[in-house]
Design an enzyme around this catalytic site. Structure first.
Site, short mmCIF file in Angstrom:
data_model
loop_
_atom_site.label_atom_id
_atom_site.label_comp_id
_atom_site.label_asym_id
_atom_site.label_seq_id
_atom_site.Cartn_x
_atom_site.Cartn_y
_atom_site.Cartn_z
N LYS A 208 -13.55 -15.03 4.42
CA LYS A 208 -13.58 -13.79 3.64
C LYS A 208 -12.34 -13.69 2.76
O LYS A 208 -11.21 -13.82 3.25
CB LYS A 208 -13.65 -12.58 4.57
CG LYS A 208 -13.62 -11.22 3.88
CD LYS A 208 -13.73 -10.11 4.91
CE LYS A 208 -13.72 -8.74 4.28
NZ LYS A 208 -12.38 -8.39 3.75
N ARG B 271 0.86 -1.19 0.00
CA ARG B 271 0.00 0.00 0.00
C ARG B 271 0.89 1.23 0.00
O ARG B 271 1.39 1.67 1.04
CB ARG B 271 -0.94 -0.05 1.21
CG ARG B 271 -1.79 -1.32 1.20
CD ARG B 271 -2.60 -1.51 2.45
NE ARG B 271 -3.20 -2.84 2.46
CZ ARG B 271 -3.85 -3.37 3.50
NH1 ARG B 271 -4.01 -2.66 4.60
NH2 ARG B 271 -4.34 -4.60 3.42
N GLY C 38 -17.20 -1.20 3.58
CA GLY C 38 -16.17 -0.86 4.54
C GLY C 38 -15.92 0.62 4.70
O GLY C 38 -16.03 1.17 5.80
N HIS D 142 -10.46 -7.67 -0.56
CA HIS D 142 -9.93 -6.84 0.53
C HIS D 142 -10.02 -5.35 0.19
O HIS D 142 -9.16 -4.55 0.55
CB HIS D 142 -8.48 -7.22 0.84
CG HIS D 142 -8.11 -7.15 2.29
ND1 HIS D 142 -8.05 -8.26 3.10
CD2 HIS D 142 -7.79 -6.10 3.09
CE1 HIS D 142 -7.69 -7.91 4.31
NE2 HIS D 142 -7.54 -6.59 4.34
#
Length: 375
Positions: free
Chosen positions: A241, A173, A319, A265
């Site tokens: 998940k 990230r 999310g 994700h």
């Protein structure tokens, strides 16, 4: 609808996002908003919904829509729930307690993250029906920590355990790496032994402390055979998940999962991975009636939820929008985001001539190509 002290009412998720962007510290905002590497999959998750068209039906006699859904014996007023996200106290002093209150007010499922910044007991005590909470876990090298967590969740009344299976290592990230993102101040993953979490609090320029912590503590050697150990630790339903393929969906069913979540994700793991909407029918076709399929990734409005539900999802999770709501208005903001999306869903269901979620099927949508260079 949430009304702030000044300014227009907040009617949509994008309204909440606009307000939240001015209220959250820049590095925390990047932590929330960012994806892996060039963020192609992050963008693809939302873009996939642009290739869905709804098929309204007329003279159907539908004047209202029932958005209620039951899963594992618990009834939820909406099929739009909250996906697990960590460290809510980075955004609001009450953290996950406020999120839980907002979810409960909207009648929505809330999946509490392993790295929550409030105890799972405090979160459960904040709502009248803790079975409307699930606990999300990662597979740690310290199995004793996992065992303790799932047993605490069971004692607190949680409704299920969700194992995230797509993180043998954390995605790269770049926003977090450029920021040297670190969990600081008095915010911590309070449900975990501080010794296990130590690396998440050490800043290093050009490196994400979250990624360093993951590399130190997660177990990348996990296989399907290991699921039997986790099943033996709790009587709660086990949800996996991070499923994106028919092959893994079938293996999940073969190894006794009670449900799965089609998820990449939030675009935060493998950049270039398939968008979740593109993977959904492959997965639902593979499992048939063997287990419920849930969905997350790019859901920003009620019509997005309708598309995923029509393509076979039992519930959808979102999310980032609940975090926008939390930043903009605490528990009321979380409830506002969920109620706005549920209202949009109910409105679309009426116009589509579908009075219940059970009446939604693939005939409710028309798909343009969901594969190719822009998938």
């Amino acid at each position: 609808m949430t009304q702030l002290r000044s300014g227009p009412p907040l009617l949509t998720a994008s309204d909440y996002r606009h307000n939240a962007a001015h209220l959250v510290e820049p590095d925390v905002w990047d932590f929330i908003e960012g994806g892996a590497e060039d963020e192609r999959t992050l963008a693809a998750n939302e873009r996939a919904f642009d290739r869905v068209r709804l098929r309204p039906r007329v003279l159907a006699g539908v004047s209202d829509a029932d958005t209620g859904v039951s899963l594992f014996g618990t009834r939820h007023a909406t099929p739009i729930g909250i996906a697990p996200t960590a460290y809510h106290r980075l955004i609001d002093p009450e953290g996950e307690v406020a999120t839980a209150r907002g979810a409960s007010a909207a009648g929505a499922l809330f999946v509490v993250a392993m790295f929550a910044s409030r105890t799972i007991e405090d979160i459960a005590a904040a709502v009248p029906q803790p079975q409307g909470l699930w606990l999300q876990v990662y597979w740690l090298q310290r199995r004793d920590v996992m065992r303790s967590l799932v047993r605490r969740a069971e004692r607190a009344g949680y409704g299920a355990v969700m194992l995230t299976v797509d993180v043998p290592r954390m995605g790269r990230r770049w926003r977090d790496m450029r920021n040297g993102f670190t969990i600081g101040g008095d915010v911590a993953a309070v449900n975990i032994d501080p010794a296990v979490m130590a690396a998440a609090h050490v800043r290093d320029e050009g490196e994400s402390a979250i990624a360093r912590h993951t590399a130190d503590t997660f177990d990348p050697t996990l296989t399907w055979a290991d699921l039997a150990w986790l099943r033996a630790q709790t009587g709660l339903p086990l949800v996996l998940k991070g499923i994106l393929t028919a092959e893994d969906a079938a293996l999940a069913a073969d190894h006794g999962a009670d449900a799965i979540v089609v998820s990449n994700h939030g675009g935060r793991q493998l950049d270039g991975a398939v968008a979740t909407l593109d993977a959904l029918t492959e997965v639902t076709d593979a499992v048939g009636d063997r287990m419920p399929v849930l969905f997350d990734g790019g859901v920003r409005r009620g019509t997005d939820a309708l598309a995923a539900l029509a393509l076979g999802a039992r519930m959808v999770l979102t999310g980032r929008p609940p975090l926008w709501g939390l930043a903009a208005g605490g528990a009321d903001g979380v409830a506002g985001v969920l109620r706005a999306a549920t209202g949009e869903l109910a409105h679309a269901m009426v116009l589509a001539g579908r009075p219940t979620l059970a009446a939604l099927d693939r005939s409710a949508v028309r798909l343009s190509s969901l594969t190719g260079a822009d998938a």
